[in-house]
Design an enzyme around this catalytic site. Structure first.
Site, PDB file in Angstrom:
ATOM      1  N   ARG A 181      43.064 -29.896  56.138  1.00 15.32           N
ATOM      2  CA  ARG A 181      42.121 -30.445  55.155  1.00 15.32           C
ATOM      3  C   ARG A 181      41.405 -29.285  54.490  1.00 15.32           C
ATOM      4  O   ARG A 181      41.124 -28.267  55.129  1.00 15.32           O
ATOM      5  CB  ARG A 181      41.102 -31.353  55.835  1.00 15.32           C
ATOM      6  CG  ARG A 181      41.755 -32.491  56.596  1.00 15.32           C
ATOM      7  CD  ARG A 181      40.948 -33.774  56.470  1.00 15.32           C
ATOM      8  NE  ARG A 181      41.462 -34.810  57.354  1.00 15.32           N
ATOM      9  CZ  ARG A 181      42.404 -35.689  57.014  1.00 15.32           C
ATOM     10  NH1 ARG A 181      42.939 -35.670  55.806  1.00 15.32           N
ATOM     11  NH2 ARG A 181      42.811 -36.592  57.878  1.00 15.32           N
ATOM     12  N   HIS A 199      64.246 -36.547  59.508  1.00 12.31           N
ATOM     13  CA  HIS A 199      65.179 -37.590  59.970  1.00 12.31           C
ATOM     14  C   HIS A 199      64.589 -38.948  59.611  1.00 12.31           C
ATOM     15  O   HIS A 199      63.364 -39.090  59.534  1.00 12.31           O
ATOM     16  CB  HIS A 199      65.378 -37.476  61.479  1.00 12.31           C
ATOM     17  CG  HIS A 199      65.858 -36.119  61.894  1.00 12.31           C
ATOM     18  ND1 HIS A 199      67.184 -35.772  61.914  1.00 12.31           N
ATOM     19  CD2 HIS A 199      65.183 -35.000  62.269  1.00 12.31           C
ATOM     20  CE1 HIS A 199      67.308 -34.513  62.280  1.00 12.31           C
ATOM     21  NE2 HIS A 199      66.102 -34.017  62.500  1.00 12.31           N
ATOM     22  N   GLY A 229      48.560 -17.680  61.304  1.00  4.85           N
ATOM     23  CA  GLY A 229      49.489 -17.713  62.436  1.00  4.85           C
ATOM     24  C   GLY A 229      49.757 -19.119  62.946  1.00  4.85           C
ATOM     25  O   GLY A 229      48.833 -19.917  63.107  1.00  4.85           O
ATOM     26  N   LYS A 283      50.550 -32.524  53.338  1.00 13.23           N
ATOM     27  CA  LYS A 283      50.470 -32.939  51.920  1.00 13.23           C
ATOM     28  C   LYS A 283      50.267 -31.697  51.067  1.00 13.23           C
ATOM     29  O   LYS A 283      49.797 -30.664  51.576  1.00 13.23           O
ATOM     30  CB  LYS A 283      49.274 -33.870  51.710  1.00 13.23           C
ATOM     31  CG  LYS A 283      49.466 -35.217  52.319  1.00 13.23           C
ATOM     32  CD  LYS A 283      48.298 -36.114  51.975  1.00 13.23           C
ATOM     33  CE  LYS A 283      48.414 -37.430  52.731  1.00 13.23           C
ATOM     34  NZ  LYS A 283      47.152 -38.071  52.973  1.00 13.23           N
ATOM     35  N   ASN A 309      55.531 -11.977  59.088  1.00 12.17           N
ATOM     36  CA  ASN A 309      55.381 -11.385  60.416  1.00 12.17           C
ATOM     37  C   ASN A 309      56.370 -11.999  61.425  1.00 12.17           C
ATOM     38  O   ASN A 309      57.114 -12.920  61.084  1.00 12.17           O
ATOM     39  CB  ASN A 309      53.924 -11.531  60.879  1.00 12.17           C
ATOM     40  CG  ASN A 309      53.469 -10.331  61.678  1.00 12.17           C
ATOM     41  OD1 ASN A 309      54.265  -9.721  62.402  1.00 12.17           O
ATOM     42  ND2 ASN A 309      52.209  -9.982  61.565  1.00 12.17           N
TER      43      ASN A 309
HETATM   44  C1  LIG Z   1      40.803 -20.039  57.792  1.00 12.57           C
HETATM   45  C2  LIG Z   1      40.231 -18.649  58.106  1.00 12.57           C
HETATM   46  C3  LIG Z   1      40.871 -17.641  57.180  1.00 12.57           C
HETATM   47  C4  LIG Z   1      38.703 -18.621  57.988  1.00 12.57           C
HETATM   48  O1  LIG Z   1      38.291 -18.936  56.704  1.00 12.57           O
HETATM   49  P1  LIG Z   1      36.723 -18.963  56.351  1.00 12.57           P
HETATM   50  O2  LIG Z   1      36.547 -19.339  54.953  1.00 12.57           O
HETATM   51  O3  LIG Z   1      36.096 -17.713  56.835  1.00 12.57           O
HETATM   52  O4  LIG Z   1      36.300 -20.219  57.193  1.00 12.57           O
HETATM   53  P2  LIG Z   1      35.157 -20.366  58.278  1.00 12.57           P
HETATM   54  O5  LIG Z   1      35.405 -19.400  59.400  1.00 12.57           O
HETATM   55  O6  LIG Z   1      33.843 -20.316  57.574  1.00 12.57           O
HETATM   56  O7  LIG Z   1      35.434 -21.833  58.801  1.00 12.57           O
HETATM   57  C5  LIG Z   1      35.182 -22.976  58.025  1.00 12.57           C
HETATM   58  C6  LIG Z   1      35.371 -24.177  58.936  1.00 12.57           C
HETATM   59  O8  LIG Z   1      36.759 -24.299  59.275  1.00 12.57           O
HETATM   60  C7  LIG Z   1      36.933 -24.185  60.685  1.00 12.57           C
HETATM   61  N1  LIG Z   1      38.139 -23.379  60.899  1.00 12.57           N
HETATM   62  C8  LIG Z   1      38.355 -22.104  60.522  1.00 12.57           C
HETATM   63  N2  LIG Z   1      39.598 -21.737  60.824  1.00 12.57           N
HETATM   64  C9  LIG Z   1      40.177 -22.801  61.417  1.00 12.57           C
HETATM   65  C10 LIG Z   1      41.467 -23.022  61.949  1.00 12.57           C
HETATM   66  N3  LIG Z   1      42.408 -22.075  61.913  1.00 12.57           N
HETATM   67  N4  LIG Z   1      41.750 -24.241  62.446  1.00 12.57           N
HETATM   68  C11 LIG Z   1      40.798 -25.222  62.475  1.00 12.57           C
HETATM   69  N5  LIG Z   1      39.556 -25.067  61.972  1.00 12.57           N
HETATM   70  C12 LIG Z   1      39.255 -23.867  61.464  1.00 12.57           C
HETATM   71  C13 LIG Z   1      35.695 -23.481  61.198  1.00 12.57           C
HETATM   72  O9  LIG Z   1      35.457 -23.809  62.548  1.00 12.57           O
HETATM   73  C14 LIG Z   1      34.656 -24.038  60.270  1.00 12.57           C
HETATM   74  O10 LIG Z   1      34.333 -25.340  60.669  1.00 12.57           O
HETATM   75  P3  LIG Z   1      32.788 -25.825  60.685  1.00 12.57           P
HETATM   76  O11 LIG Z   1      32.358 -25.726  59.233  1.00 12.57           O
HETATM   77  O12 LIG Z   1      32.880 -27.212  61.199  1.00 12.57           O
HETATM   78  O13 LIG Z   1      32.092 -24.846  61.574  1.00 12.57           O
HETATM   79  C15 LIG Z   1      40.511 -18.263  59.587  1.00 12.57           C
HETATM   80  O14 LIG Z   1      39.779 -19.098  60.468  1.00 12.57           O
HETATM   81  C16 LIG Z   1      41.952 -18.273  59.985  1.00 12.57           C
HETATM   82  O15 LIG Z   1      42.494 -19.277  60.439  1.00 12.57           O
HETATM   83  N6  LIG Z   1      42.607 -17.095  59.807  1.00 12.57           N
HETATM   84  C17 LIG Z   1      43.972 -16.898  60.113  1.00 12.57           C
HETATM   85  C18 LIG Z   1      44.126 -15.640  61.002  1.00 12.57           C
HETATM   86  C19 LIG Z   1      45.542 -15.310  61.238  1.00 12.57           C
HETATM   87  O16 LIG Z   1      46.404 -16.164  61.248  1.00 12.57           O
HETATM   88  N7  LIG Z   1      45.817 -14.044  61.426  1.00 12.57           N
HETATM   89  C20 LIG Z   1      47.168 -13.597  61.660  1.00 12.57           C
HETATM   90  C21 LIG Z   1      47.422 -12.290  60.997  1.00 12.57           C
HETATM   91  S1  LIG Z   1      47.794 -12.468  59.285  1.00 12.57           S
END
Ligand SMILES: CC(C)(COP(=O)(O)OP(=O)(O)OC[C@H]1O[C@@H](n2cnc3c(N)ncnc32)[C@H](O)[C@@H]1OP(=O)(O)O)[C@@H](O)C(=O)NCCC(=O)NCCS
Length: 187
Positions: free
Chosen positions: A182, A117, A144, A168, A87
């Site tokens: 993580r 660096h 994103g 990592k 994207n």
């Molecule tokens: C990671 C993702 C796919 C969700 O996955 P999931 O398996 O449904 O995970 P959950 O929503 O159940 O979250 C699990 C834990 O991770 C945390 N978490 C989820 N996404 C996170 C992120 N991007 N950064 C930090 N923490 C995040 C949640 O708060 C949750 O924490 P908790 O257990 O302490 O409440 C989603 O949050 C994400 O980041 N999607 C990306 C969207 C994007 O970039 N779209 C652009 C178009 S492609």
């Protein structure tokens, strides 16, 4: 091999510390010029865009689409598999090789940073730098704004959450989030 006669360019390609020379700068300027031409194309110019991307990149698999704007340091060090989607706002510092598998989804403003660096202040002042390869497995989804740091390998099917910083290696089939990224669960 670090022979005495090895060029800085070869040292860069071999992942060793190097100093940017005119030759390396020329390669980078060529990639930047080509990238600017690609970024300036109308969105409908699919065929000419693919031709220029093929000229720029190490490999561009069948059906892979990269939306403009994008930025590459060298381009020739980046190898895309088939059917990937990248994207807007992709930044790829491909000082070292970047290998992207098939069916990889890369969301907006993702950065793949192979370049680094030295921590040593004098070496940094002397302009030494280097790159470590990045490998993204098949069917990975990078959310994103994710940043992948030098030397990282991400296993197939893994999802990296939006805004994560991957410092990592990540195994296949996990979801990883945060800074530093993580693993929160297996898929
Ligand atoms: C990671 C993702 C796919 C969700 O996955 P999931 O398996 O449904 O995970 P959950 O929503 O159940 O979250 C699990 C834990 O991770 C945390 N978490 C989820 N996404 C996170 C992120 N991007 N950064 C930090 N923490 C995040 C949640 O708060 C949750 O924490 P908790 O257990 O302490 O409440 C989603 O949050 C994400 O980041 N999607 C990306 C969207 C994007 O970039 N779209 C652009 C178009 S492609």
């Amino acid at each position: 091999m670090t022979g005495p006669g090895k060029s800085m360019r070869q040292r860069m390609l071999d992942g060793e510390l190097y100093i940017v020379t005119e030759e390396i700068e020329r390669d980078s300027l060529h990639a930047q010029d080509l990238t600017r031409r690609i970024n300036a194309l109308p969105a409908s110019a699919g065929e000419i865009k693919r031709k220029l991307l093929t000229e720029l990149l190490g490999a561009l698999g069948e059906g892979t689409e990269i939306r403009a704007p994008m930025q590459f340091d060298y381009g020739c060090q980046t190898f895309f598999g088939a059917r990937c989607f990248v994207n807007f706002g992709f930044v790829c510092l491909d000082v070292a090789r970047v290998t992207i598998g098939d069916d990889v989804l890369i969301a907006t403003n993702v950065q793949l940073l192979t370049a680094w660096h030295p921590i040593d202040p004098q070496a940094r002042r002397d302009k030494w730098e280097a790159g470590s390869p990045i490998t993204i497995g098949d069917n990975v989804w990078l959310g994103g704004g994710a940043i992948v740091c030098p030397g990282v390998t991400i296993g197939a099917n893994t999802v990296v959450g939006a805004g994560s910083v991957v410092v990592k290696d990540l195994p296949a089939n996990v979801i990883a989030v945060g800074n530093p990224a993580r693993i929160v669960r297996e898929i």
